[in-house]
Structure formats: C-alpha cells, structure tokens
Design a protein around this motif. Structure first.
Motif, short mmCIF file in Angstrom:
data_model
loop_
_atom_site.label_atom_id
_atom_site.label_comp_id
_atom_site.label_asym_id
_atom_site.label_seq_id
_atom_site.Cartn_x
_atom_site.Cartn_y
_atom_site.Cartn_z
N LEU A 93 0.83 -1.21 0.00
CA LEU A 93 0.00 0.00 0.00
C LEU A 93 0.86 1.26 0.00
N GLU A 94 1.91 1.28 0.80
CA GLU A 94 2.78 2.45 0.84
C GLU A 94 3.46 2.69 -0.50
N ALA A 95 3.79 1.63 -1.21
CA ALA A 95 4.36 1.81 -2.56
C ALA A 95 3.32 2.43 -3.49
N ILE A 96 2.09 1.94 -3.42
CA ILE A 96 1.01 2.49 -4.26
C ILE A 96 0.75 3.95 -3.92
N GLU A 97 0.83 4.30 -2.65
CA GLU A 97 0.58 5.68 -2.22
C GLU A 97 1.60 6.66 -2.79
N ILE A 98 2.77 6.19 -3.16
CA ILE A 98 3.77 7.06 -3.78
C ILE A 98 3.24 7.62 -5.10
N ALA A 99 2.29 6.95 -5.71
CA ALA A 99 1.69 7.44 -6.96
C ALA A 99 0.93 8.75 -6.76
N LEU A 100 0.44 9.00 -5.55
CA LEU A 100 -0.40 10.19 -5.31
C LEU A 100 0.25 11.50 -5.75
N PRO A 101 1.44 11.85 -5.24
CA PRO A 101 1.97 13.17 -5.61
C PRO A 101 2.43 13.27 -7.07
N GLU A 102 2.84 12.17 -7.65
CA GLU A 102 3.41 12.23 -9.00
C GLU A 102 2.41 11.93 -10.10
N ALA A 103 1.50 11.00 -9.85
CA ALA A 103 0.57 10.57 -10.91
C ALA A 103 -0.88 10.96 -10.63
N VAL A 105 -4.60 11.29 -8.07
CA VAL A 105 -5.58 10.49 -7.36
C VAL A 105 -6.14 9.37 -8.24
N VAL A 106 -6.39 9.65 -9.51
CA VAL A 106 -6.99 8.63 -10.38
C VAL A 106 -6.07 7.41 -10.51
N ALA A 107 -4.79 7.64 -10.73
CA ALA A 107 -3.84 6.53 -10.82
C ALA A 107 -3.77 5.80 -9.48
N PHE A 108 -3.69 6.54 -8.39
CA PHE A 108 -3.64 5.92 -7.06
C PHE A 108 -4.87 5.06 -6.83
N GLN A 109 -6.06 5.59 -7.12
CA GLN A 109 -7.30 4.84 -6.89
C GLN A 109 -7.32 3.55 -7.70
N HIS A 110 -6.79 3.60 -8.91
CA HIS A 110 -6.75 2.41 -9.75
C HIS A 110 -5.93 1.31 -9.06
N GLY A 111 -4.73 1.65 -8.64
CA GLY A 111 -3.88 0.66 -7.95
C GLY A 111 -4.45 0.26 -6.61
N PHE A 112 -5.00 1.22 -5.88
CA PHE A 112 -5.57 0.93 -4.56
C PHE A 112 -6.73 -0.05 -4.67
N ASP A 113 -7.60 0.15 -5.66
CA ASP A 113 -8.74 -0.76 -5.83
C ASP A 113 -8.27 -2.19 -6.10
N VAL A 114 -7.22 -2.34 -6.89
CA VAL A 114 -6.69 -3.68 -7.14
C VAL A 114 -6.11 -4.25 -5.84
N TRP A 115 -5.33 -3.46 -5.13
CA TRP A 115 -4.75 -3.89 -3.85
C TRP A 115 -5.85 -4.31 -2.89
N ARG A 116 -6.89 -3.49 -2.77
CA ARG A 116 -8.00 -3.75 -1.86
C ARG A 116 -8.65 -5.10 -2.17
N GLU A 117 -8.86 -5.36 -3.44
CA GLU A 117 -9.47 -6.64 -3.84
C GLU A 117 -8.56 -7.82 -3.52
N VAL A 118 -7.28 -7.68 -3.80
CA VAL A 118 -6.34 -8.79 -3.58
C VAL A 118 -6.20 -9.10 -2.10
N VAL A 119 -6.08 -8.07 -1.25
CA VAL A 119 -5.85 -8.32 0.17
C VAL A 119 -7.15 -8.46 0.96
N GLY A 120 -8.29 -8.16 0.35
CA GLY A 120 -9.58 -8.38 0.99
C GLY A 120 -10.02 -7.30 1.96
#
Length: 134
Positions: A93-103, A105-120
């Motif tokens: 999650l912390e790696a995905i959060e690095i996307a926030l300042p550079e890429a 919210v939309v990019a972050f949400q995309h990765g976060f949603d996948v992470w959320r599904e995988v980890v439950g």
C-alpha cells in the motif's frame, strides 16, 4: 513449433516468475520466438539477481503499473507475487501511495482498488442514520 514446446515454455515462465499473464499464453500459441525474446529482456531486468532484491523489484512493479494504470490483472499478479515472497500488505500500500503526488488520485485509486481486492479490505461503512435523506 510443437505444442509441447509451447506448453513447456509457459510452464517454465510460471516457475521462474510465479505467474503468467494472458498475453504470455496467447503469444506462446501464436509466436513463441517473440515471446522468448521479450521474456529474455524481462529476465535480465527483473528475474536475474542483481543489485535490487526481489521484494524491491515487486514494489517497483506495483508502483509503476499503478502509475501506468495497467490492466487490473497485471497489477494483481505483482501484488500476489509480492505477498507470496513476504512483502506485507502495508508495504505494498505504501508503494502504491507514492503514486499520489506524481501521478494523481486517479492513478492511485486504480492501484488501490486492485490492492484492496487482492488483500480483501472491505472498508468502514457509515453508521446508520448518518447519510442524508433524499
């Protein structure tokens, strides 16, 4: 090329990588020599032990695929690989959060949603009566 060669190559990819993507399967069927060439590049940059360890490479993959808004199954495969080799859900999650300042919210949400599904992760629902009435 014999079907047995194609199957053996896909099986070897799974053993080396820990996953195989839909495009790997299709390329094995239709153009195994090009798949092998592409896989050689990935092996040199990703699978071979060099300076970066496997954990770091998986975190970088998850982040870069998140920023690129790659297909969900591709991000998920690297999240699952990271978890399998001992990376914690929080580290991913912390790696995905690095996307926030550079890429953004939309990019972050995309990765976060996948992470959320995988980890439950299901989330915290609002209390009853808190939502405004229509």
């Amino acid at each position: 090329m014999a079907d047995g060669d194609k199957q053996a190559y896909v099986d070897d990819m799974v053993r080396r990588r820990g996953y195989v993507l839909p495009y790997h399967k299709a390329m094995a069927e239709v153009d195994l020599p090009v798949l092998k060439a592409a896989d050689d590049l990935v092996s040199a940059a990703y699978l071979s032990q060099r300076t970066l360890d496997h954990r770091t490479k998986e975190l970088l993959f998850v982040l870069s695929l998140t920023v690129l808004k790659a297909e969900r199954h591709h991000i998920a495969s690297h999240i699952r690989t990271a978890l399998r080799i001992g990376v914690s859900p929080q580290e991913i999650l912390e790696a995905i959060e690095i996307a926030l300042p550079e890429a953004g919210v939309v990019a972050f949400q995309h990765g976060f949603d996948v992470w959320r599904e995988v980890v439950g992760v299901t989330g915290v629902e609002p209390s009853a009566g808190v939502l405004p009435r229509p």
